[in-house]
Design an enzyme around this catalytic site. Structure first.
Site, PDB file in Angstrom:
ATOM      1  N   ASP A  43       0.811  -1.222   0.000  1.00 24.45           N
ATOM      2  CA  ASP A  43       0.000   0.000   0.000  1.00 24.45           C
ATOM      3  C   ASP A  43       0.842   1.269   0.000  1.00 24.45           C
ATOM      4  O   ASP A  43       0.323   2.368   0.191  1.00 24.45           O
ATOM      5  CB  ASP A  43      -0.905   0.020   1.246  1.00 24.45           C
ATOM      6  CG  ASP A  43      -2.099  -0.902   1.083  1.00 24.45           C
ATOM      7  OD1 ASP A  43      -2.400  -1.258  -0.072  1.00 24.45           O
ATOM      8  OD2 ASP A  43      -2.718  -1.255   2.106  1.00 24.45           O
ATOM      9  N   HIS A 247      26.777   4.629 -12.163  1.00 21.51           N
ATOM     10  CA  HIS A 247      25.478   4.894 -11.530  1.00 21.51           C
ATOM     11  C   HIS A 247      25.326   4.117 -10.227  1.00 21.51           C
ATOM     12  O   HIS A 247      24.273   3.570  -9.930  1.00 21.51           O
ATOM     13  CB  HIS A 247      24.335   4.567 -12.498  1.00 21.51           C
ATOM     14  CG  HIS A 247      24.289   5.495 -13.665  1.00 21.51           C
ATOM     15  ND1 HIS A 247      23.698   5.189 -14.859  1.00 21.51           N
ATOM     16  CD2 HIS A 247      24.775   6.749 -13.824  1.00 21.51           C
ATOM     17  CE1 HIS A 247      23.819   6.206 -15.703  1.00 21.51           C
ATOM     18  NE2 HIS A 247      24.485   7.155 -15.086  1.00 21.51           N
ATOM     19  N   ASP A 264      28.090  12.261  -5.744  1.00 19.06           N
ATOM     20  CA  ASP A 264      27.343  12.927  -6.822  1.00 19.06           C
ATOM     21  C   ASP A 264      25.936  13.124  -6.288  1.00 19.06           C
ATOM     22  O   ASP A 264      25.148  12.174  -6.216  1.00 19.06           O
ATOM     23  CB  ASP A 264      27.353  12.047  -8.083  1.00 19.06           C
ATOM     24  CG  ASP A 264      26.621  12.694  -9.266  1.00 19.06           C
ATOM     25  OD1 ASP A 264      25.892  13.684  -9.057  1.00 19.06           O
ATOM     26  OD2 ASP A 264      26.780  12.175 -10.384  1.00 19.06           O
ATOM     27  N   ASP A 275      23.071  19.523  -9.633  1.00 16.77           N
ATOM     28  CA  ASP A 275      23.718  18.241  -9.941  1.00 16.77           C
ATOM     29  C   ASP A 275      25.227  18.453  -9.796  1.00 16.77           C
ATOM     30  O   ASP A 275      25.852  19.048 -10.669  1.00 16.77           O
ATOM     31  CB  ASP A 275      23.337  17.824 -11.369  1.00 16.77           C
ATOM     32  CG  ASP A 275      23.921  16.482 -11.762  1.00 16.77           C
ATOM     33  OD1 ASP A 275      24.508  15.798 -10.899  1.00 16.77           O
ATOM     34  OD2 ASP A 275      23.799  16.123 -12.955  1.00 16.77           O
ATOM     35  N   HIS A 354      31.831   8.471 -20.397  1.00 14.46           N
ATOM     36  CA  HIS A 354      30.584   9.234 -20.554  1.00 14.46           C
ATOM     37  C   HIS A 354      30.885  10.610 -21.139  1.00 14.46           C
ATOM     38  O   HIS A 354      32.040  10.957 -21.352  1.00 14.46           O
ATOM     39  CB  HIS A 354      29.821   9.336 -19.218  1.00 14.46           C
ATOM     40  CG  HIS A 354      30.567  10.025 -18.107  1.00 14.46           C
ATOM     41  ND1 HIS A 354      30.686  11.389 -18.018  1.00 14.46           N
ATOM     42  CD2 HIS A 354      31.224   9.520 -17.030  1.00 14.46           C
ATOM     43  CE1 HIS A 354      31.360  11.695 -16.925  1.00 14.46           C
ATOM     44  NE2 HIS A 354      31.719  10.584 -16.312  1.00 14.46           N
ATOM     45  N   HIS A 358      25.301  17.852 -19.526  1.00 17.76           N
ATOM     46  CA  HIS A 358      23.914  17.769 -20.010  1.00 17.76           C
ATOM     47  C   HIS A 358      23.201  19.019 -19.538  1.00 17.76           C
ATOM     48  O   HIS A 358      23.605  19.649 -18.557  1.00 17.76           O
ATOM     49  CB  HIS A 358      23.226  16.504 -19.470  1.00 17.76           C
ATOM     50  CG  HIS A 358      23.379  16.325 -17.984  1.00 17.76           C
ATOM     51  ND1 HIS A 358      22.577  16.967 -17.077  1.00 17.76           N
ATOM     52  CD2 HIS A 358      24.263  15.606 -17.240  1.00 17.76           C
ATOM     53  CE1 HIS A 358      22.953  16.627 -15.848  1.00 17.76           C
ATOM     54  NE2 HIS A 358      23.983  15.823 -15.907  1.00 17.76           N
ATOM     55  N   HIS A 365      18.570  15.637 -16.030  1.00 21.12           N
ATOM     56  CA  HIS A 365      18.979  15.603 -17.435  1.00 21.12           C
ATOM     57  C   HIS A 365      17.880  16.361 -18.161  1.00 21.12           C
ATOM     58  O   HIS A 365      16.856  15.804 -18.536  1.00 21.12           O
ATOM     59  CB  HIS A 365      19.109  14.165 -17.933  1.00 21.12           C
ATOM     60  CG  HIS A 365      20.280  13.452 -17.331  1.00 21.12           C
ATOM     61  ND1 HIS A 365      20.634  12.176 -17.658  1.00 21.12           N
ATOM     62  CD2 HIS A 365      21.205  13.854 -16.413  1.00 21.12           C
ATOM     63  CE1 HIS A 365      21.720  11.814 -16.972  1.00 21.12           C
ATOM     64  NE2 HIS A 365      22.076  12.816 -16.210  1.00 21.12           N
ATOM     65  N   GLU A 388      31.154  17.847 -16.215  1.00 19.19           N
ATOM     66  CA  GLU A 388      31.436  16.758 -15.290  1.00 19.19           C
ATOM     67  C   GLU A 388      32.389  15.689 -15.822  1.00 19.19           C
ATOM     68  O   GLU A 388      32.020  14.513 -15.897  1.00 19.19           O
ATOM     69  CB  GLU A 388      30.129  16.103 -14.859  1.00 19.19           C
ATOM     70  CG  GLU A 388      29.195  15.690 -16.003  1.00 19.19           C
ATOM     71  CD  GLU A 388      27.927  15.015 -15.472  1.00 19.19           C
ATOM     72  OE1 GLU A 388      28.059  14.050 -14.703  1.00 19.19           O
ATOM     73  OE2 GLU A 388      26.829  15.471 -15.815  1.00 19.19           O
ATOM     74  N   TYR A 392      38.022   6.997 -14.405  1.00 15.87           N
ATOM     75  CA  TYR A 392      37.597   5.822 -13.637  1.00 15.87           C
ATOM     76  C   TYR A 392      38.557   4.695 -13.962  1.00 15.87           C
ATOM     77  O   TYR A 392      38.488   4.112 -15.048  1.00 15.87           O
ATOM     78  CB  TYR A 392      36.150   5.453 -13.988  1.00 15.87           C
ATOM     79  CG  TYR A 392      35.240   6.660 -13.976  1.00 15.87           C
ATOM     80  CD1 TYR A 392      34.717   7.161 -12.777  1.00 15.87           C
ATOM     81  CD2 TYR A 392      34.965   7.361 -15.159  1.00 15.87           C
ATOM     82  CE1 TYR A 392      33.920   8.293 -12.766  1.00 15.87           C
ATOM     83  CE2 TYR A 392      34.174   8.503 -15.151  1.00 15.87           C
ATOM     84  CZ  TYR A 392      33.657   8.963 -13.957  1.00 15.87           C
ATOM     85  OH  TYR A 392      32.869  10.095 -13.954  1.00 15.87           O
ATOM     86  N   ARG A 410      35.313  12.096 -10.267  1.00 12.33           N
ATOM     87  CA  ARG A 410      34.522  12.974 -11.144  1.00 12.33           C
ATOM     88  C   ARG A 410      34.405  14.312 -10.422  1.00 12.33           C
ATOM     89  O   ARG A 410      34.304  14.355  -9.184  1.00 12.33           O
ATOM     90  CB  ARG A 410      33.133  12.375 -11.421  1.00 12.33           C
ATOM     91  CG  ARG A 410      32.218  13.302 -12.216  1.00 12.33           C
ATOM     92  CD  ARG A 410      30.987  12.606 -12.856  1.00 12.33           C
ATOM     93  NE  ARG A 410      30.042  12.059 -11.903  1.00 12.33           N
ATOM     94  CZ  ARG A 410      29.942  10.756 -11.619  1.00 12.33           C
ATOM     95  NH1 ARG A 410      30.734   9.881 -12.214  1.00 12.33           N
ATOM     96  NH2 ARG A 410      29.056  10.324 -10.743  1.00 12.33           N
ATOM     97  N   GLU A 412      32.021  17.747 -10.859  1.00 12.72           N
ATOM     98  CA  GLU A 412      30.851  18.223 -11.607  1.00 12.72           C
ATOM     99  C   GLU A 412      30.333  19.533 -11.030  1.00 12.72           C
ATOM    100  O   GLU A 412      30.108  19.639  -9.824  1.00 12.72           O
ATOM    101  CB  GLU A 412      29.734  17.165 -11.550  1.00 12.72           C
ATOM    102  CG  GLU A 412      28.441  17.610 -12.220  1.00 12.72           C
ATOM    103  CD  GLU A 412      27.384  16.501 -12.300  1.00 12.72           C
ATOM    104  OE1 GLU A 412      27.431  15.582 -11.448  1.00 12.72           O
ATOM    105  OE2 GLU A 412      26.538  16.573 -13.195  1.00 12.72           O
TER     106      GLU A 412
HETATM  107  N1  GLY Z   1      23.789  12.809 -11.347  1.00 12.91           N
HETATM  108  C1  GLY Z   1      23.587  12.375 -12.659  1.00 12.91           C
HETATM  109  C2  GLY Z   1      24.541  12.970 -13.583  1.00 12.91           C
HETATM  110  O1  GLY Z   1      25.553  13.477 -13.157  1.00 12.91           O
HETATM  111  O2  GLY Z   1      24.316  13.054 -14.754  1.00 12.91           O
HETATM  112 MN    MN Z   2      25.768  14.209 -11.215  1.00  9.17          MN
HETATM  113 MN    MN Z   3      25.233  15.351 -14.235  1.00  6.86          MN
END
Ligand code: GLY
Ligand code: MN
Ligand code: MN
Length: 444
Positions: A43, A247, A264, A275, A354, A358, A365, A388, A392, A410, A412
């Site tokens: 529920d 991720h 992150d 972000d 990557h 974005h 995103h 970002e 890695y 990373r 960002e």
């Molecule tokens: N936190 C997701 C990204 O950095 O795109």
């Molecule tokens: Mn991020």
């Molecule tokens: Mn991001």
């Protein structure tokens, strides 16, 4: 302490609707459903969040609602279908705005109970030749919409006709959302400030032996204490080699003294996302190997940010980042060869898989095209992008010297395109090695 911050004024929602209507073809209508509540378990439901397109045009935060824009309609162009007030329901599930109050509170021209939509909406569609709608996002609603259009067709003996043209609403709406107004920028700056407080707290509170999710708790604690209701996305808190999982959201390992931790995480403030990623040593001091990799990523990030300015195109920050990353990897001996040729061959991809950013806004995103007619889009003032880059170095990369294996970094930030160049709205968060170490030692 909650920091009182700016909000999007109601007149701006009306201005967005007017702007969209100005872009719609003559004789058209636009229809948007709200988001739906989804089940988490038994529920228990997931926390509801309004659909970003719906919110952008209405500011209305309830489910079971449909918004219609009918330019030129005599009895009102902005029409909302929503739940009626119901003391019994409100006692169990929370307050309901109801059609009458929705008109007052949200500047909607005309509002009806959602229960009446099957009777009313076909009449609104009738006589319109074009229908704007985001087809393929909500299959249940797609089917209902087709049903309403069929109802109009069924009335054709009465001389009415269904729309002959169906157009993706996102083509127009997402272009509007890509360019942030002054009020949106103020809101995003404030969100960045709160997110900054939370990142600084995380750096101050980290200790060996903590679990990653306990560090996440420090982040979320500060967000809420500072006035953001929630994180904009599940926080990634990865210690040691977990930072190499892009991720990673399990966040259930223990943090070790000699490891870095990658965080992150960003707040959602007034529906706008931050972000941000920072990577820092659990002990408060970078080791030599960590320092070497970190400096490369930082150089790449600064070079990429420098490319964010009007007239440059979308891919230039990425191009600048991969050149710096490749240069650094060559200098450390992790790649062999000539930098230009390695970049051309994308040799960096086993360490950097990557892209460099974005769009950012109501969605993490965010919406907006990255290419126009096969060419990269050019930056214009009011756009907000993340920058970002990362490296890695998977523990599985056996060719790499052991001292670098398992390091994931990373960095960002959120960057607004201005007339003169750019503004890093998340710049208050320590990023240089000296600044991180100084902040962590001052707060140890
Ligand atoms: N936190 C997701 C990204 O950095 O795109
Ligand atoms: Mn991020
Ligand atoms: Mn991001």
């Amino acid at each position: 302490m909650i920091k009182r911050g700016p909000k999007i004024p109601p007149k701006e929602f009306a201005a967005r609707r007017a702007e969209l209507m100005g872009l719609m073809e003559p004789g058209s209508i636009a229809i948007l459903p709200s988001a739906m509540i989804t089940s988490r378990s038994g529920d228990v439901e997931h926390v509801f969040r309004q659909d970003s397109d719906f919110y952008y045009l209405t500011g209305f935060k309830e489910d079971e609602a449909v918004f219609v824009l009918a330019p030129g309609r005599e009895h009102g162009q902005a029409i909302l279908f929503c739940r009626e007030r119901d003391p019994e329901q409100e006692l169990w599930h929370g307050r309901i705005t109801g059609p009458e109050r929705a008109m007052q509170l949200y500047g909607i021209d005309d509002a009806f109970p959602i229960a009446d939509i099957d009777d009313i909406l076909p009449g609104l569609i009738e006589g319109r030749s074009r229908l704007y709608y985001n087809m393929g996002v909500r299959s249940d609603f797609d089917a209902r919409l087709i049903g309403w259009v069929k109802t109009v067709s069924g009335n054709s003996q009465a001389g009415t006709r269904p729309p002959g043209e169906f157009i993706q609403l996102s083509q127009l709406l997402h272009e509007l959302r890509l360019f942030k107004t002054r009020a949106e920028i103020e809101v995003m700056r404030h969100g960045a400030l709160i997110t900054g407080e939370a990142h600084r707290r995380v750096m101050a509170k980290v200790e060996p032996g903590m679990s990653e999710y306990q560090l996440e708790a420090e982040f979320v604690h500060e967000l809420m204490m500072s006035g953001a209701r929630a994180a904009a996305y599940p926080s990634i808190v990865g210690g040691g080699e977990n930072a190499c999982i892009l991720h990673y959201v399990a966040n259930d390992d223990v943090l070790k003294k000699d490891d870095l931790v990658l965080v992150d995480a960003g707040g959602e403030y007034e529906y706008y996302a931050s972000d941000v990623t920072r990577t820092f040593p659990v002990s408060g001091r970078f080791t030599e190997s960590q320092r070497e990799i970190y400096e490369i990523v930082l150089r790449a990030q600064l070079a990429a940010i420098d490319m964010v300015r009007p007239g440059n195109h979308w891919n230039q920050p990425h191009e600048a980042a991969v050149v710096e990353l490749t240069r650094g990897l060559v200098a450390l001996g992790l790649l062999q060869g000539e930098v230009d040729a390695l970049v051309e061959a994308e040799a960096y991809r086993c360490f950097y898989m990557h892209r460099t950013g974005h769009w950012l806004g109501l969605d993490v995103h965010d919406v907006g095209e990255y290419r126009i007619d096969d060419a990269w889009r050019v930056f214009e003032p009011g756009m907000v992008t993340t920058i970002e880059p990362g490296l890695y170095i998977s523990p599985a990369l056996e060719k790499v010297p052991a001292r670098y294996r398992g390091i994931g970094i990373r960095i960002e930030d959120d960057v607004l395109v201005t007339r003169e160049g750019n503004e890093v709205i998340t710049q208050s968060i320590p990023k240089k090695i000296d600044d991180i170490e100084a902040w962590m030692s001052a707060t140890a």
